[in-house]
Design an enzyme around this catalytic site. Structure first.
Site, PDB file in Angstrom:
ATOM      1  NE  ARG A   1      -3.832  -2.192   2.204  1.00 13.31           N
ATOM      2  CZ  ARG A   1      -3.608  -3.521   2.204  1.00 13.31           C
ATOM      3  NH1 ARG A   1      -2.407  -3.996   2.438  1.00 13.31           N
ATOM      4  NH2 ARG A   1      -4.588  -4.353   1.963  1.00 13.31           N
TER       5      ARG A   1
ATOM      6  CG  HIS B   1      -0.651  -5.517  -4.493  1.00 17.42           C
ATOM      7  ND1 HIS B   1       0.421  -5.491  -3.630  1.00 17.42           N
ATOM      8  CD2 HIS B   1      -1.494  -6.481  -4.008  1.00 17.42           C
ATOM      9  CE1 HIS B   1       0.244  -6.388  -2.667  1.00 17.42           C
ATOM     10  NE2 HIS B   1      -0.897  -6.999  -2.863  1.00 17.42           N
TER      11      HIS B   1
ATOM     12  CG  HIS C   1       0.688 -11.365  -4.259  1.00 18.04           C
ATOM     13  ND1 HIS C   1      -0.219 -12.220  -3.674  1.00 18.04           N
ATOM     14  CD2 HIS C   1       0.533 -10.174  -3.631  1.00 18.04           C
ATOM     15  CE1 HIS C   1      -0.905 -11.562  -2.757  1.00 18.04           C
ATOM     16  NE2 HIS C   1      -0.463 -10.313  -2.708  1.00 18.04           N
TER      17      HIS C   1
ATOM     18  CE1 TYR D   1      -2.445 -14.735  -3.655  1.00 19.72           C
ATOM     19  CE2 TYR D   1      -3.629 -15.489  -1.725  1.00 19.72           C
ATOM     20  CZ  TYR D   1      -3.356 -14.513  -2.646  1.00 19.72           C
ATOM     21  OH  TYR D   1      -4.009 -13.298  -2.577  1.00 19.72           O
TER      22      TYR D   1
ATOM     23  CG  ASP E   1      -2.497  -8.402   4.978  1.00 19.75           C
ATOM     24  OD1 ASP E   1      -1.375  -8.315   4.449  1.00 19.75           O
ATOM     25  OD2 ASP E   1      -3.545  -8.035   4.418  1.00 19.75           O
TER      26      ASP E   1
ATOM     27  CD  GLU F   1       2.562 -10.476  -0.530  1.00 14.62           C
ATOM     28  OE1 GLU F   1       2.472  -9.341  -1.018  1.00 14.62           O
ATOM     29  OE2 GLU F   1       1.699 -10.943   0.219  1.00 14.62           O
TER      30      GLU F   1
HETATM   31  C1  BGC Z   1      -1.774  -7.670   0.998  1.00 16.63           C
HETATM   32  C2  BGC Z   1      -3.199  -7.924   1.415  1.00 16.63           C
HETATM   33  C3  BGC Z   1      -4.054  -8.006   0.195  1.00 16.63           C
HETATM   34  C4  BGC Z   1      -3.530  -9.102  -0.695  1.00 16.63           C
HETATM   35  C5  BGC Z   1      -4.302  -9.122  -1.987  1.00 16.63           C
HETATM   36  C6  BGC Z   1      -1.335  -8.806   0.150  1.00 16.63           C
HETATM   37  O1  BGC Z   1      -0.048  -8.570  -0.297  1.00 16.63           O
HETATM   38  O2  BGC Z   1      -0.932  -7.500   2.100  1.00 16.63           O
HETATM   39  O3  BGC Z   1      -3.659  -6.910   2.266  1.00 16.63           O
HETATM   40  O4  BGC Z   1      -5.383  -8.242   0.509  1.00 16.63           O
HETATM   41  O5  BGC Z   1      -2.187  -8.891  -0.980  1.00 16.63           O
HETATM   42  O6  BGC Z   1      -4.317 -10.334  -2.553  1.00 16.63           O
END
Ligand code: BGC
Length: 394
Positions: free
Chosen positions: A105, A130, A206, A208, A276, A340
């Site tokens: 952010r 992002h 990013h 998962y 988070d 990340e």
């Molecule tokens: C952020 C989360 C966000 C997510 C989105 C993460 O990198 O920290 O707040 O909701 O990405 O997929």
């Protein structure tokens, strides 16, 4: 005679290293077309051990990672979609994408640089997330070039030039990421970027992960260790307050291997809705070092993340909502996590944080490695024992 054997040994070593590098195969196929008609390619890398990694040119994205468990059984351990249309749909939450120009952010989407004020898209009320809305790095189609190099290894280099002003950011930014797959099951990401005007840059991947296989019900039984004694606390909108605090005695203490689910409930009612958080890595040397270890006791799969970055965002998939991904599998709430590697969120507005400003005379560089292995039988025994005593597991 002795010399003869020595030369043979040298030849043998040379031959092995040549063979092992050449043995990662690369296949290129179509991943479909974007809504605006751009062709998207998929590159499949496979090493001798059978580990497979798929990379798409849209968003320089990791779409699949197949690794063995303790019995040698392969599973795809990362979330994603079967083709590009899934990535363009609403269910995509940055799965495997390259995130930027600035990941995470930027408060209220505003910053001032060299006396000029910049305003970016607000895509995560009231903040910028992002890299923006339409042309952030996860959404554009990158150029790809196969790499087969003795020194760097085998893989694909993605490159993209973001024009001056794209998504509101200053400067023409040329970014490249080289992904290589090694014979010992490592995905190595070498990032680099150049600009013609000072601009903030903070890139990450990013992906998962669910080491039991993407689509497994939960990740809460996985165990995590972070090489971080501190973190950056945030306000109600997940913007760091600027302070750096100790994790000791909090739910964020992963300095020892701990079950992700052990204390996550305590975070349910916080703004983060779970984990988070940006962790301040102990390694602030700029050299590549261990940052995180994720372990699934059931499958025995282990992921370690190594990076030269000062921070790592641990996000516990709090917004996963049961959307359907690859092969129609459902991605339930908290069924995967992201680790990340990055600079701290909103660094562009916080003086005390390591700078994310790239100047024209410098080159942005980052190395992050995802390394896969399995728990050795002895370690597995230890895990089982400690699971019997939950107090030790916290
Ligand atoms: C952020 C989360 C966000 C997510 C989105 C993460 O990198 O920290 O707040 O909701 O990405 O997929």
């Amino acid at each position: 005679m002795k010399r003869f054997f020595t030369s043979l040994t040298v030849l043998a070593i040379l031959a092995t290293s040549t063979v092992s590098k050449a043995d990662v195969s690369i296949e290129k196929s179509s991943f479909g077309q974007t809504k605006s008609g751009d062709e998207v390619d998929l590159y499949t890398l496979k090493n001798e051990a059978g580990m497979t990694v798929c990379l798409s040119t849209r968003g320089a994205t990791i779409t699949q990672i197949h690794v063995p468990d303790k019995d040698g059984k392969f599973a795809d351990v990362t979330l994603g979609f079967d083709d590009v249309s899934g990535y363009e749909g609403e269910d995509n939450q940055y799965f495997g994408n390259t995130t930027g120009r600035v990941c995470n952010r930027i408060a209220l989407g505003k910053f001032t640089l060299d006396g000029e004020d910049y305003e970016l898209a607000i895509n995560n009320e009231p903040n910028h997330l992002h890299g923006g809305k339409d042309r952030s790095l996860d959404k554009v189609v990158w150029k790809a070039e196969e790499v087969r190099d003795e020194k760097t290894g085998t893989g694909v280099t993605f490159s993209y030039t973001s024009p001056d002003g794209e998504e509101g950011y200053p400067g023409k930014l040329s970014v490249s990421i080289r992904y290589t797959l090694t014979e010992d099951n490592k995905i190595r990401m070498n990032y680099s970027a150049k600009t013609d005007k000072a601009t903030p840059v903070n890139l990450t991947n990013h992906a998962y992960f669910n080491l039991g296989g993407a689509g497994s019900e939960t990740v809460l039984n996985h165990q995590l260790k972070l090489e971080a004694d501190k973190y950056t606390p945030t306000d109600e909108t997940l913007i760091p307050t600027g302070k750096i605090e100790s994790v000791e005695g909090t739910e964020l203490d992963f300095t020892k291997m701990k079950k992700i689910g052990a204390r996550i409930k305590k975070l349910d009612d916080t703004a983060a809705l779970g984990y988070d958080h940006n962790f301040v890595l102990n390694n602030q040397t700029g050299k590549v070092k261990l940052a995180a270890t994720l372990r699934d006791p059931e499958s025995g799969r282990v992921l370690t993340v190594l990076t030269d970055q000062p921070g790592i965002q641990f996000y516990s998939g709090n917004f996963l909502k049961g959307q359907k991904g690859k092969g129609g599998k459902e991605y339930a709430h908290r069924s995967a996590i992201c680790l990340e590697a990055q600079h701290y969120p909103n660094s562009v507005n916080i003086e005390g944080f390591p700078s994310t400003i790239l100047k024209p005379d410098a080159t942005y560089q980052q190395i992050t490695v995802y390394s896969f292995s399995v728990v050795k039988p002895k370690e597995e025994g230890e895990t089982k024992t400690s699971e019997k005593k939950p107090s030790e597991n916290k």
